[in-house]
Structures are given as structure tokens and as C-alpha cells.
Design an enzyme around this catalytic site. Structure first.
Site, short mmCIF file in Angstrom:
data_model
loop_
_atom_site.label_atom_id
_atom_site.label_comp_id
_atom_site.label_asym_id
_atom_site.label_seq_id
_atom_site.Cartn_x
_atom_site.Cartn_y
_atom_site.Cartn_z
CG ASP A 298 -9.48 7.92 7.00
OD1 ASP A 298 -8.45 7.94 6.29
OD2 ASP A 298 -9.44 8.05 8.24
NE ARG B 273 -10.44 -0.97 4.51
CZ ARG B 273 -10.87 -1.08 5.78
NH1 ARG B 273 -11.99 -1.74 6.03
NH2 ARG B 273 -10.19 -0.54 6.77
CE LYS C 137 -2.92 2.70 3.14
NZ LYS C 137 -3.51 2.76 4.51
CD GLU D 140 -6.69 5.58 2.45
OE1 GLU D 140 -5.54 5.30 2.81
OE2 GLU D 140 -7.59 5.85 3.27
CG ASP E 65 -5.42 8.51 4.54
OD1 ASP E 65 -6.27 9.10 3.84
OD2 ASP E 65 -5.69 7.60 5.33
CE LYS F 236 -6.07 9.44 7.92
NZ LYS F 236 -6.52 8.34 8.77
CG ASP G 214 -1.75 5.58 5.10
OD1 ASP G 214 -1.59 4.56 5.80
OD2 ASP G 214 -2.84 5.91 4.61
#
Length: 458
Positions: free
Chosen positions: A307, A311, A225, A309, A230, A237, A248
Site C-alpha cells: 500500500d 513512491r 502520481k 506503492e 488503490d 485496505k 489516488d
């Protein structure tokens, strides 16, 4: 990263003497100095014994009741400049301690260079493969440096550049699909998550292939990933939650670093490394709560939370991995805060439905002191991903609560159907500074996964 562990020295190397708790120090001078300074041999305790010439004659290193060679991570920052040699360790502990010393020498100084006043160096213990140790330490340093680098300087393009350098170094093939070409190539979820940051930070799917012409070898797929920052998207967030979101992309850093290790070691495998690199930004073109996204697998996903995202992009990347019919797939992702609630920042969970792979990973983790903990892909929570208007949703229903497990169950829907698969929900970060572990990027599960792969395919 400068060489912290070296082959030999022409001059004097100061001995580091391991002292078990309660053990007698036989050297009279060192014993007297230890007594005068209250040295108790507690785990990680360190005491420099001065020599008659004003230098350091020896270093006493506390083993505590149970010695942990990874406490050697603290040594580079605590020892005076000079060369050192370990004493009182068996071969296995000496090798681990030497690696720990190299890991502890990492410093992120890209934006605040430190004046070069020299450093402590360790002479490699006998029998240690110094080249191998250096490669492993360098892989961990690569992952940490990528995570530590702010998002302004570690965007999708920079991840691509690093991937190209890794591929070129080992003569591997690399393809990169960028921006709207993702739609043409059928990576719709990667495009949807990353399109808000285009054109300047366009999303991309990076694929490295190595040894693919050797059809008789097993195929290993590594998936990472790569969310370079993010914001949470439209489900934004709070400021505190966004502060460290440069990390991230830690999954991509781990997949690339591990891929480089596999190629450098010449493991008897075919290798595919897949990284989905995006920024989860906010713009008029951002994907929205309630949107229905297509995926490479042909499944539709209702967006319950922008949020969640990571996956989504992993769904496309895992599907692509499955098209290679891999024998083993590992995916790495800084995926859920729920994993931290369950196990904290220092113990990453691993998810797999294959008991043999789980056993091999946990055994490797113990052997190289790179902790992992198996968590269940509990089938009773699968219904929490059901959607009334799509094949599944990207956020689980509140009743399930187990956010790290349900994220793993989501990925399982897209994982390759051949071979075995494991998902590692890493943190990739030290939230507090402690000896040998400065606050910032951390390599987690990297060494354990490499040891497992080398044991299986070396």
C-alpha cells in the site's frame, strides 16, 4: 465548465457591495433591509436587497474583521440567476475574488446532469486578464473533474487520452510506454505496481515534452502520481480506506493541469511532464510484501507494504525526469495519510531542501490564497528506510513514525541531482462540503505552483 466570469453585459448587473464588520451602510434602503434581517457583515455573510420591481437591487457581502477574497467561491451557489458586479474592492482583492467566483462555479455533473436554469455570472473587474483567469479556473476544473471521475471511467488509458489532448493542443511531443514494454524501457517499478491490472488496465509511463529544442531555456519537470485506484494491493485496505481511492491519481491530474497552464501561458521554459499511470490491483501477478523490486535508478527496494506503492512508481518517473537535467522539478502525489494527520485535509505539505524554492512557493501560496506549509526532510529519519537485503525499503521502520517525512526522504533518493526539487503531498479532496467547496475533488497547490513558475520564468 460554463463561463462564470464574463467580460461585460449589455443589460443590468446587480452590484455586490462589500461591507466591513461594523461599517455603516450608506444606502438607506439597503441599511433598513439589513437591519430588518439582522445582517452583521460577518465574513461571507450574504443578503440580497430586493428592488421595487421585485428583483434584486443589490447584494450585501460581509467582509468580517479581515476580508478574504476567496470567500467569493461561495457566491455562485448562493446568488440568484443573473449578472453581478463587485463593488468596494481594491484591484488585487477584486482579481482574486473574481478567480474565486470562477472556482466556486465548478460542478461535477457527469453522472447526474442538472437542469439548466441559468447561473449567476460575474462581470470581470477592470484590469483583470479574463483569458488568464479562465485558463487558471479551467486548469483547476480539469484536475477536479479527473479526481471526481470514478476509476471505472478514469483508468490509465483515460489519463493517457487527456495527456494526448493537452499535448496536441500546444504542439508538444508525447510518448507513452505501456505494459510489458515498461520492462524493455527500464521502468521496472511502474510495471511491478501496475502489472496486476493488465492487460485491460495496463500500466503506462506518459511523457510530454514541449520546447525541448530551445536549449537556451531552463528546463522544468513536472511529475505526477497516477494511481487510478488503490486497493492497497495484497496489503489490502479496509473498505472505509478504499472508498475514495479513485482520487489516488490526483497527482497526475495536477501535473497535467499545471503543464497545460505552463504551455498556454508560453512561459520561457522547456517543459517535461511525466505521469506514471497504474492501478494497484490484486491478482495472482500482484507484487507482494517481501518482494525486492528493481528501479530505473538501479537501486533495489524491499517491499514492506504494497500500500506504499505511489513512491515506487514515482521513483522511476523522478529518475526519468533527472535524465533531462532539469533546473526545477515538482512532483505531485496523494501520497500519505500521515500528511493529513499532520496538517489536515486543507493544508498540503511541501518538501524541499532548497530554501529559495521553499520561500518562492510559500510566497506564491500566500499571494494567490492557495495554502502550503513547508515540512522538513529531516535527515535523522533516513535510517528508517534502511533494508538488510536491499538498498532501501518502501515503508519506513515504525520507530520513525513520521510517515509523510519518510515518504519525502524516499523520493529524495530518486529526485534529479540537477537543479532544485520539491515534493507536494496533496490530498486533492474536500472531505466535507462547505460554501464554495463541494465534497469531492479539489485542486491544491496548482495555482501556487503556477504563480511561482510564472514569477520565475514568465
Amino acid at each position: 465548465m460554463p463561463d462564470a466570469v464574463i467580460a461585460s453585459v449589455t443589460g443590468h448587473a446587480v452590484p455586490i457591495r462589500l461591507v466591513a464588520e461594523g461599517a455603516e451602510i450608506t444606502d438607506a434602503r439597503a441599511a433598513a433591509w439589513a437591519g430588518a434581517n439582522g445582517f452583521k457583515s460577518a465574513r461571507g455573510e450574504l443578503l440580497a436587497v430586493p428592488g421595487e420591481d421585485g428583483g434584486v437591487e443589490a447584494v450585501l457581502w460581509g467582509a468580517g474583521e479581515t476580508f478574504d477574497p476567496m470567500t467569493a467561491r461561495a457566491l455562485p451557489a448562493r446568488l440568484p440567476v443573473g449578472d453581478y458586479v463587485l463593488e468596494g474592492l481594491d484591484d488585487g482583492d477584486a482579481a482574486l475574488a473574481a478567480l474565486a467566483f470562477a472556482l466556486g462555479a465548478y460542478r461535477f455533473d457527469r453522472y447526474k446532469p442538472r437542469k439548466d436554469k441559468g447561473a449567476a455570472r460575474l462581470v470581470a473587474p477592470g484590469g483583470v486578464d479574463l483569458d488568464d483567469l479562465t485558463r487558471i479556473a479551467a486548469a483547476a476544473a480539469l484536475a477536479r473533474e479527473m479526481v471526481d471521475t470514478p476509476a471505472a471511467d478514469m483508468g490509465p488509458l483515460q489519463i493517457e487520452t487527456i495527456a494526448r489532448e493537452i499535448a496536441e493542443e500546444s504542439g508538444a511531443a508525447i510518448t507513452v510506454t505501456t505494459g510489458d514494454a515498461l520492462l524493455e524501457a527500464n521502468y521496472p517499478a511502474v510495471h511491478a505496481v501496475g502489472r496486476a491490472a493488465a492487460p485491460h488496465r495496463a500500466p503506462r509511463l506518459i511523457e510530454i515534452g514541449w520546447n525541448l529544442d530551445k536549449a537556451d531555456l531552463p528546463l522544468v519537470a513536472l511529475v505526477g502520481k497516477g494511481v487510478v485506484f488503490d486497493s492497497g494491493g495484497l496489503d489490502i485496505k479496509p473498505a472505509a480506506g478504499m472508498r475514495n481511492m479513485k482520487k489516488d491519481m490526483g497527482g497526475s491530474a495536477h501535473a497535467l493541469a499545471l503543464g497545460r497552464l505552463v504551455m498556454q501561458a508560453g512561459l520561457k521554459v522547456r517543459l517535461v511532464v511525466l505521469v506514471a499511470a497504474v492501478e494497484n490491483a490484486i491478482s495472482a501477478d500482484a507484487f507482494r510484501p517481501g518482494d525486492i523490486l528493481s528501479t530505473r535508478a538501479g537501486l533495489t527496494v524491499e517491499v514492506g507494504n504494497t500500500d506504499a506503492e505511489g513512491r515506487l512508481i514515482l521513483a522511476d518517473a523522478l529518475t526519468r525526469a533527472g535524465e533531462h537535467d532539469p533546473d526545477l522539478t515538482l512532483d505531485f502525489a496523494t501520497l500519505t495519510g500521515a500528511a493529513r494527520i499532520a496538517l489536515g485535509p486543507e493544508l498540503p505539505p511541501v518538501y524541499t531542501d532548497d530554501d529559495a524554492l521553499a520561500a518562492d512557493l510559500l510566497d506564491a501560496a500566500r499571494r494567490v490564497r492557495d495554502p502550503l506549509w513547508r515540512m522538513p526532510l529531516w535527515p535523522g529519519y533516513r535510517d528508517s528506510l534502511n533494508s538488510e537485503i536491499a538498498d532501501l525499503r518502501n515503508d519506513s521502520a515504525p520507530w520513525a513514525q513520521a510517515g509523510s517525512i519518510t515518504a519525502g526522504l524516499f523520493l529524495q533518493r530518486f529526485a534529479p541531482k540537477t537543479g532544485v526539487w520539491a515534493h507536494l503531498d496533496i490530498f486533492a479532496w474536500n472531505p466535507r462540503a462547505r460554501p464554495g467547496h463541494p465534497e469531492g475533488g479539489e485542486a491544491q497547490s496548482l495555482r501556487a505552483c503556477f504563480h511561482m513558475l510564472r514569477t520565475r520564468y514568465g
